[in-house]
Design a protein around this motif. Structure first.
Motif, PDB file in Angstrom:
ATOM      1  N   LEU A 186       0.788  -1.231   0.000  1.00  0.00           N
ATOM      2  CA  LEU A 186       0.000   0.000   0.000  1.00  0.00           C
ATOM      3  C   LEU A 186       0.822   1.284   0.000  1.00  0.00           C
ATOM      4  CD1 LEU A 186      -2.605  -1.133   2.692  1.00  0.00           C
ATOM      5  CD2 LEU A 186      -2.935  -1.061   0.199  1.00  0.00           C
ATOM      6  N   LEU A 187       2.121   1.178   0.208  1.00  0.00           N
ATOM      7  CA  LEU A 187       2.941   2.372   0.403  1.00  0.00           C
ATOM      8  C   LEU A 187       2.876   3.344  -0.769  1.00  0.00           C
ATOM      9  CD1 LEU A 187       4.933   3.929   2.179  1.00  0.00           C
ATOM     10  CD2 LEU A 187       6.777   2.617   1.109  1.00  0.00           C
ATOM     11  N   THR A 188       2.957   2.861  -1.977  1.00  0.00           N
ATOM     12  CA  THR A 188       2.978   3.767  -3.130  1.00  0.00           C
ATOM     13  C   THR A 188       1.629   4.441  -3.382  1.00  0.00           C
ATOM     14  OG1 THR A 188       2.538   1.943  -4.662  1.00  0.00           O
ATOM     15  CG2 THR A 188       4.855   2.524  -4.283  1.00  0.00           C
ATOM     16  N   SER A 189       0.572   3.906  -2.801  1.00  0.00           N
ATOM     17  CA  SER A 189      -0.756   4.500  -2.985  1.00  0.00           C
ATOM     18  C   SER A 189      -0.969   5.751  -2.136  1.00  0.00           C
ATOM     19  CB  SER A 189      -1.843   3.482  -2.637  1.00  0.00           C
ATOM     20  OG  SER A 189      -1.779   2.386  -3.518  1.00  0.00           O
ATOM     21  N   VAL A 190      -0.274   5.853  -1.010  1.00  0.00           N
ATOM     22  CA  VAL A 190      -0.522   6.966  -0.087  1.00  0.00           C
ATOM     23  C   VAL A 190      -0.265   8.329  -0.740  1.00  0.00           C
ATOM     24  CG1 VAL A 190       0.109   8.015   2.126  1.00  0.00           C
ATOM     25  CG2 VAL A 190      -0.159   5.531   1.949  1.00  0.00           C
ATOM     26  N   PRO A 191       0.892   8.559  -1.366  1.00  0.00           N
ATOM     27  CA  PRO A 191       1.096   9.876  -1.993  1.00  0.00           C
ATOM     28  C   PRO A 191       0.069  10.177  -3.092  1.00  0.00           C
ATOM     29  CG  PRO A 191       3.179   8.706  -1.816  1.00  0.00           C
ATOM     30  CD  PRO A 191       2.100   7.735  -1.456  1.00  0.00           C
ATOM     31  N   LEU A 192      -0.390   9.163  -3.782  1.00  0.00           N
ATOM     32  CA  LEU A 192      -1.399   9.368  -4.831  1.00  0.00           C
ATOM     33  C   LEU A 192      -2.730   9.789  -4.222  1.00  0.00           C
ATOM     34  CD1 LEU A 192      -0.610   6.223  -7.014  1.00  0.00           C
ATOM     35  CD2 LEU A 192       0.165   8.584  -7.367  1.00  0.00           C
ATOM     36  N   ILE A 193      -3.076   9.181  -3.099  1.00  0.00           N
ATOM     37  CA  ILE A 193      -4.323   9.547  -2.412  1.00  0.00           C
ATOM     38  C   ILE A 193      -4.232  10.984  -1.904  1.00  0.00           C
ATOM     39  CG2 ILE A 193      -5.726   9.078  -0.365  1.00  0.00           C
ATOM     40  CD1 ILE A 193      -4.989   6.076  -0.831  1.00  0.00           C
ATOM     41  N   ILE A 194      -3.097  11.327  -1.336  1.00  0.00           N
ATOM     42  CA  ILE A 194      -2.914  12.697  -0.837  1.00  0.00           C
ATOM     43  C   ILE A 194      -2.968  13.697  -1.993  1.00  0.00           C
ATOM     44  CG2 ILE A 194      -1.269  14.287   0.249  1.00  0.00           C
ATOM     45  CD1 ILE A 194      -0.411  11.890   2.039  1.00  0.00           C
ATOM     46  N   ALA A 195      -2.328  13.374  -3.101  1.00  0.00           N
ATOM     47  CA  ALA A 195      -2.324  14.277  -4.266  1.00  0.00           C
ATOM     48  C   ALA A 195      -3.716  14.483  -4.837  1.00  0.00           C
ATOM     49  CB  ALA A 195      -1.394  13.733  -5.340  1.00  0.00           C
TER      50      ALA A 195
ATOM     51  N   ARG B  55      -2.744   6.241  15.842  1.00  0.00           N
ATOM     52  CA  ARG B  55      -3.878   5.449  15.354  1.00  0.00           C
ATOM     53  C   ARG B  55      -5.165   6.271  15.216  1.00  0.00           C
ATOM     54  NH1 ARG B  55      -7.878   3.830  13.837  1.00  0.00           N
ATOM     55  NH2 ARG B  55      -8.750   1.730  13.828  1.00  0.00           N
ATOM     56  N   ASP B  56      -5.345   7.260  16.064  1.00  0.00           N
ATOM     57  CA  ASP B  56      -6.614   7.995  16.062  1.00  0.00           C
ATOM     58  C   ASP B  56      -6.575   9.338  15.334  1.00  0.00           C
ATOM     59  OD1 ASP B  56      -5.003   9.241  17.929  1.00  0.00           O
ATOM     60  OD2 ASP B  56      -6.501   9.274  19.510  1.00  0.00           O
ATOM     61  N   ARG B  57      -5.505   9.615  14.591  1.00  0.00           N
ATOM     62  CA  ARG B  57      -5.432  10.879  13.838  1.00  0.00           C
ATOM     63  C   ARG B  57      -6.435  10.858  12.687  1.00  0.00           C
ATOM     64  NH1 ARG B  57      -3.658  15.476  14.931  1.00  0.00           N
ATOM     65  NH2 ARG B  57      -2.977  15.840  12.809  1.00  0.00           N
ATOM     66  N   PRO B  58      -7.198  11.937  12.512  1.00  0.00           N
ATOM     67  CA  PRO B  58      -8.193  11.973  11.439  1.00  0.00           C
ATOM     68  C   PRO B  58      -7.600  11.705  10.049  1.00  0.00           C
ATOM     69  CG  PRO B  58      -8.584  13.753  12.981  1.00  0.00           C
ATOM     70  CD  PRO B  58      -7.274  13.115  13.375  1.00  0.00           C
ATOM     71  N   LEU B  59      -6.423  12.266   9.753  1.00  0.00           N
ATOM     72  CA  LEU B  59      -5.823  12.027   8.441  1.00  0.00           C
ATOM     73  C   LEU B  59      -5.511  10.547   8.259  1.00  0.00           C
ATOM     74  CD1 LEU B  59      -4.636  12.943   5.713  1.00  0.00           C
ATOM     75  CD2 LEU B  59      -2.445  13.174   6.892  1.00  0.00           C
ATOM     76  N   LEU B  60      -4.955   9.923   9.260  1.00  0.00           N
ATOM     77  CA  LEU B  60      -4.605   8.517   9.155  1.00  0.00           C
ATOM     78  C   LEU B  60      -5.852   7.671   8.908  1.00  0.00           C
ATOM     79  CD1 LEU B  60      -1.885   6.693  10.896  1.00  0.00           C
ATOM     80  CD2 LEU B  60      -4.139   5.660  10.995  1.00  0.00           C
ATOM     81  N   ILE B  61      -6.918   7.974   9.602  1.00  0.00           N
ATOM     82  CA  ILE B  61      -8.161   7.229   9.418  1.00  0.00           C
ATOM     83  C   ILE B  61      -8.710   7.459   8.007  1.00  0.00           C
ATOM     84  CG2 ILE B  61     -10.559   7.026  10.209  1.00  0.00           C
ATOM     85  CD1 ILE B  61      -9.407   7.714  13.064  1.00  0.00           C
ATOM     86  N   SER B  62      -8.630   8.687   7.519  1.00  0.00           N
ATOM     87  CA  SER B  62      -9.078   8.995   6.147  1.00  0.00           C
ATOM     88  C   SER B  62      -8.241   8.266   5.109  1.00  0.00           C
ATOM     89  CB  SER B  62      -9.011  10.497   5.881  1.00  0.00           C
ATOM     90  OG  SER B  62      -9.909  11.186   6.695  1.00  0.00           O
ATOM     91  N   LEU B  63      -6.927   8.247   5.306  1.00  0.00           N
ATOM     92  CA  LEU B  63      -6.054   7.531   4.376  1.00  0.00           C
ATOM     93  C   LEU B  63      -6.358   6.037   4.384  1.00  0.00           C
ATOM     94  CD1 LEU B  63      -2.603   9.273   5.004  1.00  0.00           C
ATOM     95  CD2 LEU B  63      -4.047   9.468   2.966  1.00  0.00           C
ATOM     96  N   ALA B  64      -6.561   5.483   5.561  1.00  0.00           N
ATOM     97  CA  ALA B  64      -6.883   4.058   5.665  1.00  0.00           C
ATOM     98  C   ALA B  64      -8.163   3.738   4.902  1.00  0.00           C
ATOM     99  CB  ALA B  64      -7.000   3.645   7.129  1.00  0.00           C
ATOM    100  N   THR B  65      -9.167   4.586   5.067  1.00  0.00           N
ATOM    101  CA  THR B  65     -10.429   4.391   4.354  1.00  0.00           C
ATOM    102  C   THR B  65     -10.211   4.449   2.852  1.00  0.00           C
ATOM    103  OG1 THR B  65     -11.671   5.311   6.208  1.00  0.00           O
ATOM    104  CG2 THR B  65     -12.774   5.279   4.063  1.00  0.00           C
ATOM    105  N   ALA B  66      -9.428   5.426   2.401  1.00  0.00           N
ATOM    106  CA  ALA B  66      -9.135   5.560   0.970  1.00  0.00           C
ATOM    107  C   ALA B  66      -8.345   4.363   0.441  1.00  0.00           C
ATOM    108  CB  ALA B  66      -8.374   6.858   0.707  1.00  0.00           C
ATOM    109  N   LEU B  67      -7.567   3.725   1.327  1.00  0.00           N
ATOM    110  CA  LEU B  67      -6.815   2.535   0.941  1.00  0.00           C
ATOM    111  C   LEU B  67      -7.680   1.276   0.969  1.00  0.00           C
ATOM    112  CD1 LEU B  67      -3.502   3.241   2.879  1.00  0.00           C
ATOM    113  CD2 LEU B  67      -3.747   3.118   0.389  1.00  0.00           C
ATOM    114  N   GLY B  68      -8.919   1.428   1.426  1.00  0.00           N
ATOM    115  CA  GLY B  68      -9.832   0.290   1.486  1.00  0.00           C
ATOM    116  C   GLY B  68      -9.734  -0.502   2.777  1.00  0.00           C
ATOM    117  N   LEU B  69      -9.127   0.092   3.802  1.00  0.00           N
ATOM    118  CA  LEU B  69      -8.977  -0.600   5.080  1.00  0.00           C
ATOM    119  C   LEU B  69     -10.107  -0.208   6.025  1.00  0.00           C
ATOM    120  CD1 LEU B  69      -5.155   0.015   5.664  1.00  0.00           C
ATOM    121  CD2 LEU B  69      -6.231  -2.038   4.723  1.00  0.00           C
TER     122      LEU B  69
END
Length: 91
Positions: free
Chosen positions: A30-39, A62-76
């Protein structure tokens, strides 16, 4: 009599280091997907704040809003994110 004792799950870490998080994301593919999601964040200010948090955080909480949003965007879902945190903590 068959006695089955279920091992208790370890507690979910509140935070992991940047290295641990990035390694766990890499191992999960999933690592390469994170910058794409942010962009792809449409609001410029929100996108820039997300980039700063992703690039400059020393720890990921674990409870940071950005982290939770990124996880959701990653399908987690929440339990998958917990598993990723457990895996990261072991690295």
């Amino acid at each position: 009599m068959d006695v089955h004792i279920e091992a208790s799950k370890p507690p979910i870490p509140h935070q992991v280091t940047r290295r641990q998080a990035r390694q766990a994301l890499h191992l999960a593919g999933l690592l390469t997907s994170v910058p794409l999601i942010i962009a792809a964040i449409p609001d410029e200010t929100t996108r820039k704040l997300a980039q700063i948090e992703w690039e400059d955080s020393l720890n990921f909480e674990r409870d940071r809003p950005l982290l939770i949003s990124l996880a959701t965007a990653l399908g987690l879902d929440s339990s998958e994110l917990d598993e990723l945190f457990l895996q990261a903590y072991e690295l």
